[in-house]
Design an enzyme around this catalytic site. Structure first.
Site, PDB file in Angstrom:
ATOM      1  N   ASP A 453       0.835  -1.202   0.000  1.00  0.00           N
ATOM      2  CA  ASP A 453       0.000   0.000   0.000  1.00  0.00           C
ATOM      3  C   ASP A 453       0.872   1.254   0.000  1.00  0.00           C
ATOM      4  O   ASP A 453       2.083   1.195   0.276  1.00  0.00           O
ATOM      5  CB  ASP A 453      -0.884  -0.041   1.257  1.00  0.00           C
ATOM      6  N   ASP A 521     -10.902   1.837  -2.839  1.00  0.00           N
ATOM      7  CA  ASP A 521     -11.420   1.509  -1.503  1.00  0.00           C
ATOM      8  C   ASP A 521     -12.936   1.485  -1.497  1.00  0.00           C
ATOM      9  O   ASP A 521     -13.544   1.137  -0.484  1.00  0.00           O
ATOM     10  CB  ASP A 521     -10.925   2.537  -0.481  1.00  0.00           C
TER      11      ASP A 521
END
Ligand code: DGJ
Length: 685
Positions: A453, A521
């Site tokens: 990430d 997301d």
């Protein structure tokens, strides 16, 4: 069969791909000029195209250089901006020669006076119409000579014929709303697509398509360009009202950055690839998907596993017991890979602390990660972990020990975003530190999968003490690439998912060293349709991680039927991210069935040719066809089938003529109610 050919004088070049040609010429003044990019033609035909006549004017179009430089009567967007120690700028071309090696062409040029060599690189492959382009700079001076200041160096300048350049297609976006496709009339102006964030960004994806305004999914000529780069970038389209071609110049970095090329130093841009297709946007996308599989992805032929990831369930409240409970249910549903997301390490009990301290949180995992990893394997799944190696929280032992490792500038605030700062991966010591702990983590726990990430943009991007600090914009991205590449070499079984706060770094640069992308997301299946649609314009379904999460969706509050959520996620690499401890027995049973169904269609979805249809998507691989539809259409016209063949529905047994499926459509029989959806499996008889 792709190839490169040249005329006897070695000044006209033709790149031939299976369905297209690309031609260029070295003019009398040694300027490399564009001749053709489009349908196939021969070298003789290419040589007959008028190249620049050598005359210059203050008023005519000056577009059409293979790499636009400053110098002489050129007034367009420069692809290459350099400044020498005496203040002189730009390039006066001197042609040195060429080298052809299989599908590669290198044109070796230099500045007529200053010690700068510029190689224009082209590469074609037998199985793709994609042309890969790069630029390599070399300072040919001796040690002690003054450096050359590089203010901009794009990887390529593409030229699209003027009549065809009326519309631009690209994506816009934001966090939780990435890759929203936009088609807009091309202005007679310079249109800049860019990221200044240090990552390719949620806001724009580094590709651009140009067409005459008449292309659609199935028809029309489309010129597309894709930059394989994961840092800041800029692509500028310039539509010329004076009759010249529309140029699309692109490369790494945003405006205003500069750095110095030292004597003896060689620097190469990432690839800025181009593709001409006469098969509309659908054909263009399929060509990029096939190219990505054949020439970009590390393991294109491997089925992506059904993943379970508990981020939306646990957030930072990760506990061993909680993860075990989720793992047991995930395995029962048929998940093949269990990924523990953020919150397992250091004092990471919120986003305020712990980034950089990559050891299991002792309260949460008193015996380390071993027991959980063993349990996950006992349940028959592989074990994955979330990491964010490029970041640190100021509240971390790492930052306390190395406050100088982050991007920062003297006399400037260190802007925190999500309470974190960016570690400077251009620094060899930082990259080495990251490699060491990652290597230890992967080896120590036999980690099968990392979700890598990256959750914040660059600010105060300085490197105090470094004599050429702006190199970090390029160096950080290359540093990340180098760590990932080294890790993969050391752990050939390791698979990696690229992520940057969702889809903030979804690009071919990352896909060259990762296996899939966390594209957003936002897991609301309805919102996801547009995000997936945009992602699919260039990137293949096998790389598109898509989870089924809870309803109402924790982020958007929207209620979406389980089947619809599954169907949308089954259009890519299926994952599950819901709180399985709260799903009812009926939901779990339905989910189990749908995971099993996905496994039967997975090779078709992940490896098949994708056709985007109205409110539906179709995948075809060999004799098998999978259609996932979520709209209200009663009959859906399928694409790319053999009209003479018959296709049997694997579930109902009905048999359809190919001709009927493509002309009248497949009767969908969608159930009534809100958000109906269906998945149809056909097999050619
Ligand atoms: C952003 C990612 O996109 C999420 O999926 C999750 O991993 C969080 N970061 C964790 O902090």
């Amino acid at each position: 069969m792709s190839q490169v050919s040249t005329d006897a004088a070695g000044r006209t070049f033709l790149l031939t791909t299976p369905a297209t040609s690309y031609a260029l010429h070295i003019d009398a003044d040694d300027t490399p000029r564009h001749l053709h990019w489009g349908p196939r033609l021969t070298l003789r035909q290419a040589a007959g195209l008028t190249a620049h006549d050598g005359r210059t004017s203050s008023f005519a179009s000056t577009a059409g250089d293979e790499l636009a430089v400053e110098g002489g009567a050129r007034f367009g967007v420069p692809s290459l901006l350099v400044r020498y120690a005496d203040g002189t700028r730009g390039v006066e071309w001197a042609y040195e020669g060429h080298r052809i090696d299989g599908g590669r062409l290198d044109l070796r040029l230099r500045d007529r006076h200053y010690p700068l060599e510029i190689t224009l690189g082209y590469a074609v492959h037998d199985d793709a119409d994609v042309i890969e382009r790069t630029v390599t700079l070399r300072h040919s001076g001796a040690a002690g000579d003054a450096p050359v200041e590089v203010l901009r160096c794009d990887a390529a300048c593409w030229s699209v014929p003027a009549p065809a350049a009326r519309r631009l297609s690209h994506t816009v976006g934001e966090w939780s709303g990435e890759t929203q496709l936009r088609r807009t009339p091309a202005p007679y102006a310079e249109t800049v697509f860019t990221s200044r964030r240090g990552v390719s960004s949620h806001h724009a994806n580094p590709w651009l398509m140009v067409d005459a305004g008449d292309a659609d999914e199935t028809h029309g000529e489309v010129w597309s360009t894709v930059l394989a780069w994961s840092g800041s970038w800029r692509i500028t389209a310039a539509r010329d009202h004076a009759g010249g071609p529309c140029t699309v110049t692109g490369g790494p970095g945003h405006e205003g950055l500069s750095w110095r090329l030292q004597p003896g130093e060689t620097w190469r841009t990432p690839v800025f690839a181009g593709l001409f297709s006469a098969a509309g946007f659908g054909g263009t996308s399929r060509a990029w998907h096939a190219y990505t599989a054949a020439h970009v992805l590390p393991h294109p032929g491997e089925e992506r596993p059904v993943v379970y990831n508990g981020w939306e369930v646990a957030g930072w409240n990760v506990t061993e017991a909680g993860q075990r409970a989720l793992a047991a249910r995930a395995a029962d549903l048929g998940a093949e890979l269990f990924v523990m997301d953020d919150g397992w390490f250091g004092r990471r009990t919120s986003d305020a602390a712990g980034l950089g301290d990559w050891h299991p949180n002792p309260e949460r995992f008193p015996a380390g990660l071993g027991p959980l990893a063993d349990e996950v394997r006992r349940l028959g799944m592989r074990f994955g972990l979330w990491v964010e190696p490029e970041m640190t929280n100021p509240d971390s032992d790492l930052y306390r020990a190395h406050p100088d490792w982050v991007l920062h500038m003297p006399h400037r605030r260190r802007t925190e975003l999500r309470n974190q700062l960016v570690l400077n991966f251009a620094r060899p010591d930082v990259a080495e530190w990251a490699y060491e702990w990652l290597d230890r983590l992967v080896a120590g726990h036999r980690v099968d999968f990392l979700k890598w990430d990256m959750n914040r943009a660059f600010t105060e991007a300085g490197w105090p003490g470094h004599p050429d600090a702006e190199r970090l914009w390029d160096g950080h991205t290359r540093g990340v690439y180098a760590v990932v590449d080294r890790l993969r070499r050391a752990h050939p079984g390791l698979r990696i998912e690229g992520c940057a706060g969702g889809g903030g770094r979804a690009d071919l640069g990352m896909l060259a060293r990762t296996d899939q992308t966390w594209i957003s997301d936002n897991t609301d299946a309805v919102d996801r349709l547009a995000i997936q649609h945009g992602y699919s314009q260039v990137y293949p379904a096998r790389t598109m991680s898509a989870w089924v999460t809870d309803s109402p969706n924790p982020q958007t509050g929207r209620t979406v039927p389980l089947r619809f959520r599954f169907h949308v996620a089954m259009a890519g690499a299926l994952g599950i991210g819901g709180d399985l401890t709260r799903w009812s027995a009926a939901e779990l049973a339905e989910a189990r069935e749908l995971v099993a169904l996905y496994k039967t269609v997975r090779p078709v979805v992940q490896f098949g040719a994708q056709h985007r249809l109205p409110d539906a998507v179709q995948y075809t691989a060999g004799d098998r066809v999978v259609v996932i539809a979520w709209g209200a259409e009663r009959e859906l016209r399928l694409a790319g089938l053999d009209p003479a063949a018959r296709y049997a529905d694997e579930d109902t047994g009905s048999v359809h003529d190919g001709a009927r499926l493509t002309s009248h459509g497949l009767p969908l029989g969608l159930p009534k109610g809100d958000l109906p959806s269906t998945l149809v499996r056909l097999v050619r008889r």
